[in-house]
Design an enzyme around this catalytic site. Structure first.
Site, PDB file in Angstrom:
ATOM      1  N   SER A 173      -4.156  11.492  -5.988  1.00 54.82           N
ATOM      2  CA  SER A 173      -3.429  10.435  -5.270  1.00 54.82           C
ATOM      3  C   SER A 173      -3.909   8.908  -5.633  1.00 54.82           C
ATOM      4  O   SER A 173      -3.590   8.723  -6.887  1.00 54.82           O
ATOM      5  CB  SER A 173      -4.392  10.614  -3.798  1.00 54.82           C
ATOM      6  OG  SER A 173      -3.561   9.650  -2.935  1.00 54.82           O
ATOM      7  N   ASP A 179       0.813   4.469  -4.083  1.00 59.80           N
ATOM      8  CA  ASP A 179      -0.497   4.999  -4.733  1.00 59.80           C
ATOM      9  C   ASP A 179       0.010   5.984  -5.860  1.00 59.80           C
ATOM     10  O   ASP A 179       1.373   6.102  -5.908  1.00 59.80           O
ATOM     11  CB  ASP A 179      -1.546   5.464  -3.752  1.00 59.80           C
ATOM     12  CG  ASP A 179      -0.928   6.719  -2.870  1.00 59.80           C
ATOM     13  OD1 ASP A 179       0.244   6.816  -2.680  1.00 59.80           O
ATOM     14  OD2 ASP A 179      -1.806   7.755  -2.859  1.00 59.80           O
ATOM     15  N   ASP A 239       0.181   9.255  -5.872  1.00 64.77           N
ATOM     16  CA  ASP A 239       1.225  10.125  -5.398  1.00 64.77           C
ATOM     17  C   ASP A 239       2.210   9.811  -4.526  1.00 64.77           C
ATOM     18  O   ASP A 239       2.970  10.741  -3.815  1.00 64.77           O
ATOM     19  CB  ASP A 239       0.620  11.672  -4.973  1.00 64.77           C
ATOM     20  CG  ASP A 239      -0.221  11.374  -3.837  1.00 64.77           C
ATOM     21  OD1 ASP A 239      -0.357  10.049  -3.255  1.00 64.77           O
ATOM     22  OD2 ASP A 239      -0.522  12.357  -3.112  1.00 64.77           O
ATOM     23  N   ASP A 262       2.535   9.034  -1.329  1.00 62.71           N
ATOM     24  CA  ASP A 262       2.337   9.184   0.308  1.00 62.71           C
ATOM     25  C   ASP A 262       2.239   8.076   0.789  1.00 62.71           C
ATOM     26  O   ASP A 262       2.532   7.667   2.101  1.00 62.71           O
ATOM     27  CB  ASP A 262       1.453  10.274   0.504  1.00 62.71           C
ATOM     28  CG  ASP A 262       0.013  10.288  -0.003  1.00 62.71           C
ATOM     29  OD1 ASP A 262      -0.245   9.402  -0.623  1.00 62.71           O
ATOM     30  OD2 ASP A 262      -0.671  11.258   0.197  1.00 62.71           O
TER      31      ASP A 262
HETATM   32 MG    MG Z   1      -2.071   9.474  -1.947  1.00 56.99          MG
END
Ligand code: MG
Length: 454
Positions: free
Chosen positions: A100, A241, A243, A245
């Site tokens: 992340s 960020d 990844d 999400d």
């Molecule tokens: Mg994330």
């Protein structure tokens, strides 16, 4: 409804995280794969972010899953919400190799359930038990799983998000996208283009060394994005960020939009379309509750962590409640008519819709929000639990919420004090109407903590 957190040995709030080659090794990742394959049968989708260690770990997790008899579909590099969407649509589970927002030396794993949500506490405890006890079911030569590569499945996610918005609401808008060299390089610019936007990009080459900025989309790291928004005349800039999400925004003047304000702007829009419940952790800024109240929408608070938000949303819906929106005050927003996880691509698309339908500028939408002041602090101490107990006694005359740590309400302010699950750290958030009351509350807390640890 999720009201309590369960502490785990290996998994934190969002999966396993660790430094590559130290806390996180291929052996451990292979064991996690074998354990997951023992628990969950069928076709498991795997994917990764752009980290340099991603290829090693995705092969390790595939190895464990295949040995346990699962069929594995490797979706390649893609955002976590894209893998979650694909799992929800067509797989029996998933595993995402990502750390992340952590720095490049980290990596980790998020386990995805068949409904696309991250694995909850109770199932994660069972998985941990298997990882530590090692009673994996490894299969004989004729029952090993099949291995398939499916890098084009990501298209399904891109079109699913874009198809939520009809009539190309982004027509005539210039937007700047900063995926931070992460997997959103191949999703968010495409989504926004399909919505009719003129898209400019920065840090948009997949690169696990993160040459342009770190995976955490902090205000300091987004100076180049900010300059590009202003010089290009864009309506906003968006950054993800590591990844994707989460999504954070820069307004048309180049100003960073604080994430609780982002949440409030989106919440206000959604509440005006339909009345229903908003779900968020106790750490989210007061501003979100104020907007929900103003728009006559109830709010439900959860422990800190997106899985608690997602699972609470699902259980409220099971109980017949109309849940319209959820998320965290860190740019992680959950749109229940799309899927029950944070989705940065969907957040970007929603901002296009909000600007198109209100005809307002992002800076204007932020400016009309109520004003609050937030102080964030952390104290390094191994005595977190002792401090929380003593503060509970000290503030026993004040209203207190114990959903996660200790949330003390005082005059126009509240303070949330909670222990980190993974480090010897006490995190403090103070949210106040007036700046001075927030500062005074912070000082009082620091003094009390000082007395307790002496
Ligand atoms: Mg994330």
């Amino acid at each position: 409804m999720i009201t309590k957190k369960i502490q785990k040995r290996l998994f934190g709030t969002n999966g396993v995280r660790g430094i590559t080659g130290k806390e996180l090794t291929p052996e451990l990742v292979m064991k996690i794969g074998a354990s997951l394959g023992t628990m969950r049968k069928g076709r498991i989708a795997v994917g990764r972010d752009t980290r340099t260690s991603g290829r090693t770990y995705i092969n390790a997790i595939k190895s464990g899953l295949l040995a346990a008899g699962c069929d594995v579909v490797d979706c390649g590099i893609l955002p976590t919400p894209a893998l979650q969407y694909l799992v929800k649509e067509q797989f029996d589970g998933g595993a995402m190799i990502t750390a992340s927002h952590n720095p490049p030396e980290y990596n980790g794993i998020k386990i995805i359930e068949p409904d696309g949500t991250e694995m909850g506490d109770e199932e994660t405890l069972k998985l941990e038990q298997l990882i530590f006890d090692e009673p994996f079911s490894t299969h004989t030569w004729d029952h090993i799983g099949h291995d398939l590569n499916a890098p084009r499945l990501i298209e399904k996610y891109i079109t699913a998000v874009a198809n939520h918005f009809t009539g190309k609401p982004g027509r005539g808008m210039t937007v700047v996208v900063d995926p931070g060299s992460g997997p959103a390089c191949i999703t968010t610019p495409r989504i926004l283009s399909l919505m009719g936007c003129n898209v400019i990009t920065i840090n948009c080459i997949l690169d696990g060394t993160f040459p342009g900025r770190l995976p955490e989309p902090s205000e300091e790291g987004l100076q180049n994005l900010s300059s590009l928004v202003v010089s290009s005349g864009a309506v906003f800039g968006i950054a993800h960020d590591g990844d994707a999400d989460r999504a954070v925004f820069i307004d048309e003047k180049g100003q960073f939009v604080e994430e609780n304000q982002e949440f409030a702007v989106v919440a206000q829009h959604i509440c005006r379309q339909s009345k229903g419940t908003i779900v968020t952790p106790v750490s989210t800024g007061q501003i979100v509750e104020m907007i929900a109240k103003k728009e006559n929408c109830p709010i439900t608070f959860t422990p800190v962590g997106s899985i608690y938000v997602a699972r609470t949303m699902l259980s409220l819906i099971d109980q017949g409640e109309h849940v319209i929106f959820g998320g965290e005050g860190n740019g992680g927003l959950i749109f229940p008519d799309h899927q029950f996880c944070r989705d940065g691509g969907m957040s970007a698309a929603m901002m296009v819709l909000i600007l198109a339908s209100t005809g307002k500028k992002l800076s204007g939408l932020v400016k009309q929000l109520p004003k609050r002041h937030i102080i964030k602090d952390k104290i390094v101490t191994p005595q977190g639990e002792k401090i929380l107990e003593a503060l509970g006694v000290f503030y026993s005359q004040n209203p207190i919420d114990r959903t996660d740590g200790l949330k003390v309400f005082k005059d126009d302010s509240w303070a949330l004090i909670r222990s980190s699950g993974t480090e010897p750290i006490l995190r403090i958030i103070i949210d106040s109407e007036k700046r001075e009351t927030g500062i005074a509350f912070h000082e009082e807390l620091k003094q009390e903590i000082q007395k307790i640890v002496q």
